[in-house]
Design a protein around this motif. Structure first.
Motif, PDB file in Angstrom:
ATOM      1  N   GLY A 217      39.550  35.807  44.926  1.00 29.07           N
ATOM      2  CA  GLY A 217      38.658  36.629  44.102  1.00 29.07           C
ATOM      3  C   GLY A 217      38.830  36.369  42.617  1.00 29.07           C
ATOM      4  O   GLY A 217      39.205  35.264  42.181  1.00 29.07           O
ATOM      5  N   GLN A 218      38.595  37.431  41.834  1.00 26.45           N
ATOM      6  CA  GLN A 218      38.502  37.282  40.369  1.00 26.45           C
ATOM      7  C   GLN A 218      39.741  36.676  39.715  1.00 26.45           C
ATOM      8  O   GLN A 218      39.643  35.762  38.904  1.00 26.45           O
ATOM      9  N   VAL A 219      40.902  37.205  40.062  1.00 25.52           N
ATOM     10  CA  VAL A 219      42.090  36.784  39.306  1.00 25.52           C
ATOM     11  C   VAL A 219      42.505  35.352  39.654  1.00 25.52           C
ATOM     12  O   VAL A 219      43.019  34.620  38.815  1.00 25.52           O
ATOM     13  N   SER A 220      42.222  34.946  40.887  1.00 28.24           N
ATOM     14  CA  SER A 220      42.544  33.561  41.266  1.00 28.24           C
ATOM     15  C   SER A 220      41.650  32.589  40.499  1.00 28.24           C
ATOM     16  O   SER A 220      42.083  31.513  40.076  1.00 28.24           O
TER      17      SER A 220
ATOM     18  N   CYS B 271      42.984  31.093  51.499  1.00 30.27           N
ATOM     19  CA  CYS B 271      42.776  32.112  52.532  1.00 30.27           C
ATOM     20  C   CYS B 271      42.029  33.284  51.922  1.00 30.27           C
ATOM     21  O   CYS B 271      42.361  33.725  50.808  1.00 30.27           O
ATOM     22  N   ASP B 272      41.033  33.805  52.621  1.00 33.95           N
ATOM     23  CA  ASP B 272      40.343  35.017  52.181  1.00 33.95           C
ATOM     24  C   ASP B 272      39.623  35.599  53.397  1.00 33.95           C
ATOM     25  O   ASP B 272      39.196  34.854  54.292  1.00 33.95           O
ATOM     26  N   THR B 273      39.497  36.921  53.423  1.00 33.57           N
ATOM     27  CA  THR B 273      38.793  37.566  54.537  1.00 33.57           C
ATOM     28  C   THR B 273      37.276  37.571  54.331  1.00 33.57           C
ATOM     29  O   THR B 273      36.543  37.943  55.234  1.00 33.57           O
TER      30      THR B 273
ATOM     31  N   PRO C 126      43.961  42.618  47.377  1.00 31.30           N
ATOM     32  CA  PRO C 126      44.135  44.031  46.986  1.00 31.30           C
ATOM     33  C   PRO C 126      45.573  44.514  47.246  1.00 31.30           C
ATOM     34  O   PRO C 126      46.255  44.038  48.163  1.00 31.30           O
ATOM     35  N   ASN C 127      45.987  45.496  46.448  1.00 25.81           N
ATOM     36  CA  ASN C 127      47.389  45.914  46.410  1.00 25.81           C
ATOM     37  C   ASN C 127      47.976  46.284  47.784  1.00 25.81           C
ATOM     38  O   ASN C 127      49.146  45.998  48.061  1.00 25.81           O
ATOM     39  N   PHE C 128      47.179  46.896  48.651  1.00 20.71           N
ATOM     40  CA  PHE C 128      47.732  47.400  49.916  1.00 20.71           C
ATOM     41  C   PHE C 128      48.131  46.283  50.875  1.00 20.71           C
ATOM     42  O   PHE C 128      48.845  46.518  51.846  1.00 20.71           O
TER      43      PHE C 128
ATOM     44  N   CYS D 233      53.372  36.950  43.452  1.00 23.75           N
ATOM     45  CA  CYS D 233      52.480  38.029  43.895  1.00 23.75           C
ATOM     46  C   CYS D 233      51.925  38.767  42.686  1.00 23.75           C
ATOM     47  O   CYS D 233      52.635  39.002  41.708  1.00 23.75           O
ATOM     48  N   GLU D 234      50.680  39.144  42.814  1.00 23.66           N
ATOM     49  CA  GLU D 234      50.030  39.920  41.757  1.00 23.66           C
ATOM     50  C   GLU D 234      50.657  41.303  41.623  1.00 23.66           C
ATOM     51  O   GLU D 234      51.287  41.809  42.546  1.00 23.66           O
ATOM     52  N   LYS D 235      50.469  41.874  40.469  1.00 28.59           N
ATOM     53  CA  LYS D 235      50.892  43.239  40.208  1.00 28.59           C
ATOM     54  C   LYS D 235      49.779  44.203  40.569  1.00 28.59           C
ATOM     55  O   LYS D 235      48.628  43.779  40.558  1.00 28.59           O
ATOM     56  N   PRO D 236      50.018  45.469  40.846  1.00 25.53           N
ATOM     57  CA  PRO D 236      51.327  45.990  41.163  1.00 25.53           C
ATOM     58  C   PRO D 236      51.795  45.335  42.465  1.00 25.53           C
ATOM     59  O   PRO D 236      50.976  45.042  43.336  1.00 25.53           O
TER      60      PRO D 236
ATOM     61  N   PHE E  30      53.082  39.229  35.940  1.00 20.26           N
ATOM     62  CA  PHE E  30      52.934  40.074  34.745  1.00 20.26           C
ATOM     63  C   PHE E  30      52.462  39.185  33.583  1.00 20.26           C
ATOM     64  O   PHE E  30      53.247  38.645  32.797  1.00 20.26           O
ATOM     65  N   THR E  31      51.148  39.072  33.488  1.00 15.18           N
ATOM     66  CA  THR E  31      50.472  38.104  32.633  1.00 15.18           C
ATOM     67  C   THR E  31      50.850  38.154  31.154  1.00 15.18           C
ATOM     68  O   THR E  31      51.014  37.127  30.507  1.00 15.18           O
ATOM     69  N   TYR E  32      50.936  39.369  30.609  1.00 13.39           N
ATOM     70  CA  TYR E  32      51.004  39.490  29.144  1.00 13.39           C
ATOM     71  C   TYR E  32      52.353  39.100  28.577  1.00 13.39           C
ATOM     72  O   TYR E  32      52.490  38.894  27.371  1.00 13.39           O
TER      73      TYR E  32
ATOM     74  N   GLY F 156      35.242  49.379  43.546  1.00 15.60           N
ATOM     75  CA  GLY F 156      35.571  48.785  44.841  1.00 15.60           C
ATOM     76  C   GLY F 156      36.918  49.302  45.350  1.00 15.60           C
ATOM     77  O   GLY F 156      37.255  50.481  45.163  1.00 15.60           O
ATOM     78  N   TRP F 157      37.716  48.401  45.938  1.00  8.59           N
ATOM     79  CA  TRP F 157      39.005  48.827  46.528  1.00  8.59           C
ATOM     80  C   TRP F 157      39.911  49.503  45.505  1.00  8.59           C
ATOM     81  O   TRP F 157      40.755  50.318  45.858  1.00  8.59           O
ATOM     82  N   ARG F 158      39.731  49.172  44.229  1.00 11.95           N
ATOM     83  CA  ARG F 158      40.619  49.700  43.180  1.00 11.95           C
ATOM     84  C   ARG F 158      40.553  51.218  43.019  1.00 11.95           C
ATOM     85  O   ARG F 158      41.395  51.796  42.358  1.00 11.95           O
ATOM     86  N   GLN F 159      39.521  51.883  43.618  1.00 15.11           N
ATOM     87  CA  GLN F 159      39.393  53.320  43.349  1.00 15.11           C
ATOM     88  C   GLN F 159      39.830  54.197  44.528  1.00 15.11           C
ATOM     89  O   GLN F 159      39.594  55.387  44.508  1.00 15.11           O
TER      90      GLN F 159
HETATM   91  N1  LIG Z   1      47.877  39.823  36.480  1.00 13.04           N
HETATM   92  C1  LIG Z   1      46.697  40.263  36.032  1.00 13.04           C
HETATM   93  O1  LIG Z   1      46.445  40.277  34.816  1.00 13.04           O
HETATM   94  C2  LIG Z   1      45.667  40.705  37.029  1.00 13.04           C
HETATM   95  C3  LIG Z   1      44.304  40.700  36.696  1.00 13.04           C
HETATM   96  C4  LIG Z   1      43.381  41.083  37.683  1.00 13.04           C
HETATM   97  C5  LIG Z   1      43.825  41.445  38.957  1.00 13.04           C
HETATM   98  N2  LIG Z   1      45.171  41.456  39.232  1.00 13.04           N
HETATM   99  C6  LIG Z   1      45.670  41.811  40.575  1.00 13.04           C
HETATM  100  O2  LIG Z   1      45.267  40.773  41.483  1.00 13.04           O
HETATM  101  C7  LIG Z   1      44.990  41.310  42.784  1.00 13.04           C
HETATM  102  C8  LIG Z   1      43.559  40.921  43.177  1.00 13.04           C
HETATM  103  O3  LIG Z   1      42.660  41.425  42.207  1.00 13.04           O
HETATM  104  P1  LIG Z   1      41.197  40.776  41.990  1.00 13.04           P
HETATM  105  O4  LIG Z   1      40.650  41.386  40.764  1.00 13.04           O
HETATM  106  O5  LIG Z   1      41.252  39.289  42.077  1.00 13.04           O
HETATM  107  O6  LIG Z   1      40.457  41.391  43.259  1.00 13.04           O
HETATM  108  P2  LIG Z   1      39.176  40.830  44.021  1.00 13.04           P
HETATM  109  O7  LIG Z   1      38.672  41.972  44.841  1.00 13.04           O
HETATM  110  O8  LIG Z   1      38.257  40.131  43.074  1.00 13.04           O
HETATM  111  O9  LIG Z   1      39.775  39.707  44.988  1.00 13.04           O
HETATM  112  C9  LIG Z   1      40.587  39.993  46.101  1.00 13.04           C
HETATM  113  C10 LIG Z   1      40.232  39.031  47.217  1.00 13.04           C
HETATM  114  O10 LIG Z   1      41.131  39.256  48.309  1.00 13.04           O
HETATM  115  C11 LIG Z   1      40.386  39.142  49.520  1.00 13.04           C
HETATM  116  N3  LIG Z   1      41.137  39.843  50.586  1.00 13.04           N
HETATM  117  C12 LIG Z   1      41.216  41.173  50.827  1.00 13.04           C
HETATM  118  N4  LIG Z   1      42.097  41.419  51.841  1.00 13.04           N
HETATM  119  C13 LIG Z   1      42.576  40.206  52.229  1.00 13.04           C
HETATM  120  C14 LIG Z   1      43.517  39.805  53.210  1.00 13.04           C
HETATM  121  N5  LIG Z   1      44.150  40.688  53.988  1.00 13.04           N
HETATM  122  N6  LIG Z   1      43.759  38.477  53.364  1.00 13.04           N
HETATM  123  C15 LIG Z   1      43.122  37.564  52.583  1.00 13.04           C
HETATM  124  N7  LIG Z   1      42.223  37.892  51.625  1.00 13.04           N
HETATM  125  C16 LIG Z   1      41.963  39.200  51.440  1.00 13.04           C
HETATM  126  C17 LIG Z   1      39.023  39.743  49.206  1.00 13.04           C
HETATM  127  O11 LIG Z   1      38.035  39.294  50.093  1.00 13.04           O
HETATM  128  C18 LIG Z   1      38.809  39.239  47.765  1.00 13.04           C
HETATM  129  O12 LIG Z   1      38.121  38.006  47.728  1.00 13.04           O
HETATM  130  C19 LIG Z   1      45.242  42.818  42.662  1.00 13.04           C
HETATM  131  O13 LIG Z   1      46.543  43.116  43.076  1.00 13.04           O
HETATM  132  C20 LIG Z   1      45.097  43.088  41.164  1.00 13.04           C
HETATM  133  O14 LIG Z   1      45.833  44.229  40.727  1.00 13.04           O
HETATM  134  C21 LIG Z   1      46.070  41.080  38.291  1.00 13.04           C
END
Ligand SMILES: NC(=O)c1ccc[n+]([C@@H]2O[C@H](COP(=O)([O-])OP(=O)(O)OC[C@H]3O[C@@H](n4cnc5c(N)ncnc54)[C@H](O)[C@@H]3O)[C@@H](O)[C@H]2O)c1
Length: 366
Positions: free
Chosen positions: A11-14, A34-36, A74-76, A94-97, A123-125, A163-166
């Motif tokens: 997703g977004q952060v990748s 890998c992504d669902t 997502p965090n969970f 692993c991403e935070k949290p 922890f990016t910053y 989305g999932w964040r709320q």
């Molecule tokens: N370090 C940072 O500055 C920073 C910035 C943004 C997000 N994050 C963290 O990164 C994580 C992801 O955030 P995002 O914004 O990219 O979210 P996102 O929703 O854009 O992307 C998450 C992706 O994970 C996939 N997914 C969900 N469950 C899955 C599973 N069980 N197996 C495989 N794929 C699965 C979803 O389909 C989605 O494409 C979160 O923990 C968020 O807190 C960190």
């Protein structure tokens, strides 16, 4: 031989941090994703030129070409994926949290530590040039004795669904776990352990509509979080974060201000201008100073700091650090222990709010 990396969650952060970081690093090779979400997975695999695709994180982890994984889901989901990686001897960023509570994060940390894998918290910053330079000046004594730490992170986000964040069971908490946890981490990195906190969270936006106008379940999490804290070193800190501060768009970066006031000077990091630090001497005013070249990127990294938007490109250094730790067979910085210490403080903010009380932060064994 290149370090084979698999990304879980495309997703977004990748897209924003991790793929560009891998692409820049000649020591790393993206070997699987890998992504669902099948459509997104196929699109990203094609954009990123990778052949191994799966919907199952375990399949990616068990792929023999994968030495290390990046967890950006997502965090969970982090706990289960990270435990599986440790069991299979794979390194993890692993991403935070890191998870939904300190108890979960502790399991992740112990599993990685006990299986001798390299573990890193995204922890990016910590990687922003002015943050690195502020730490350098502080440790060198240019600020004198640190007295006050102050952090503000104000975003003007649309009040549509997150989305999932709320939802609590998917995200744990809102602004506190999403944004303020970074600022708790870098405060500990700068000033050492926090010994006690008093905190609060609040929600102002229901977020019960999606961007397309469709209704959804309302948000269960905070969109404002704050704490005051005392550090072991004697300094005190104030943190405030919000995602509903109108007028704080700042080219999409939002307002970020993190400051140390010491007995000999003050220094300020601002994320939207990370190649300058504000510095103030006794009796004077804060003035911008240019961050020296040696802090603009990690030593030996091929990244050209003159290329790209400064508020974005330092994020690619997360992957450089992760791969460097693997190649050099050393601990990554920040590691899961850092993620745990920040999570303990973030959990204490929620406990403080619930009990209307200060919460002491216990020592955490390494
Ligand atoms: N370090 C940072 O500055 C920073 C910035 C943004 C997000 N994050 C963290 O990164 C994580 C992801 O955030 P995002 O914004 O990219 O979210 P996102 O929703 O854009 O992307 C998450 C992706 O994970 C996939 N997914 C969900 N469950 C899955 C599973 N069980 N197996 C495989 N794929 C699965 C979803 O389909 C989605 O494409 C979160 O923990 C968020 O807190 C960190």
């Amino acid at each position: 031989m290149a370090v084979g990396i698999g990304i879980v969650g495309v997703g977004q952060v990748s897209d924003y941090h991790h793929f560009p970081g891998i692409d820049l690093d000649p020591r790393a090779k993206l070997v699987g994703v890998c992504d669902t979400n099948p459509d997104l997975l196929a699109r990203k695999a094609s954009d990123w030129g990778v052949e191994f695709l799966t919907h199952n994180p375990i399949e990616l982890i068990q792929n023999p070409d994968v030495d290390a994984i990046i967890v950006a889901t997502p965090n969970f989901t982090h706990l289960e994926i990270c435990l599986e990686a440790a069991k299979n001897g794979k390194h993890v960023m692993c991403e935070k949290p890191l998870a939904l509570s300190a108890e979960e994060v502790r399991q992740m940390y112990h599993a990685a530590r006990d299986n001798d894998t390299i573990h890193m918290t995204a922890f990016t910053y910590r990687f922003a040039p002015s943050m690195l330079y502020m730490k350098h000046l502080l440790k060198k004594g240019d600020l004198g004795e640190p007295r006050h730490f102050r952090s503000q992170r104000f975003l003007d986000l649309p009040e549509t669904s997150w989305g999932w964040r709320q939802y609590k069971k998917l995200a744990g908490a809102g602004d506190l776990f999403d944004m303020t946890i970074h600022r708790i981490d870098f405060a500990i990195d700068l000033l050492g352990p926090i010994k006690s906190v008093s905190g609060s969270v609040a929600q102002f936006s229901k977020r019960d509509k999606r961007e397309d106008g469709e209704s959804c379940e309302p948000s269960e999490v905070d969109d404002w979080s704050a704490l005051i804290g005392e550090f072991d070193c004697g300094a005190v800190g104030v943190w405030e974060g919000t995602t509903v501060a109108k007028g704080y768009k700042l080219k999409g970066f939002g307002h970020e201000w993190a400051e140390i006031n010491g007995s000999e000077g003050s220094a300020v990091y601002r994320m939207h201008d990370p190649n300058h630090l504000l510095f103030g001497k006794p009796g004077g005013d804060l003035e911008p100073i240019v961050v020296p070249d040696e802090f603009l990127k990690p030593k030996d990294s091929p990244r050209d700091p003159k290329n790209g938007e400064p508020g974005t490109v330092f994020r690619y250094d997360l992957v450089w650090e992760f791969v460097s730790a693997i190649v050099d067979k050393r601990k990554a910085n920040p590691c899961f222990y850092d993620g745990l210490r920040a999570q303990i403080v973030a959990d204490a903010v929620l406990e403080s709010q619930q009990k209307r009380a200060w919460i002491d932060i216990p020592d955490e064994p390494l």
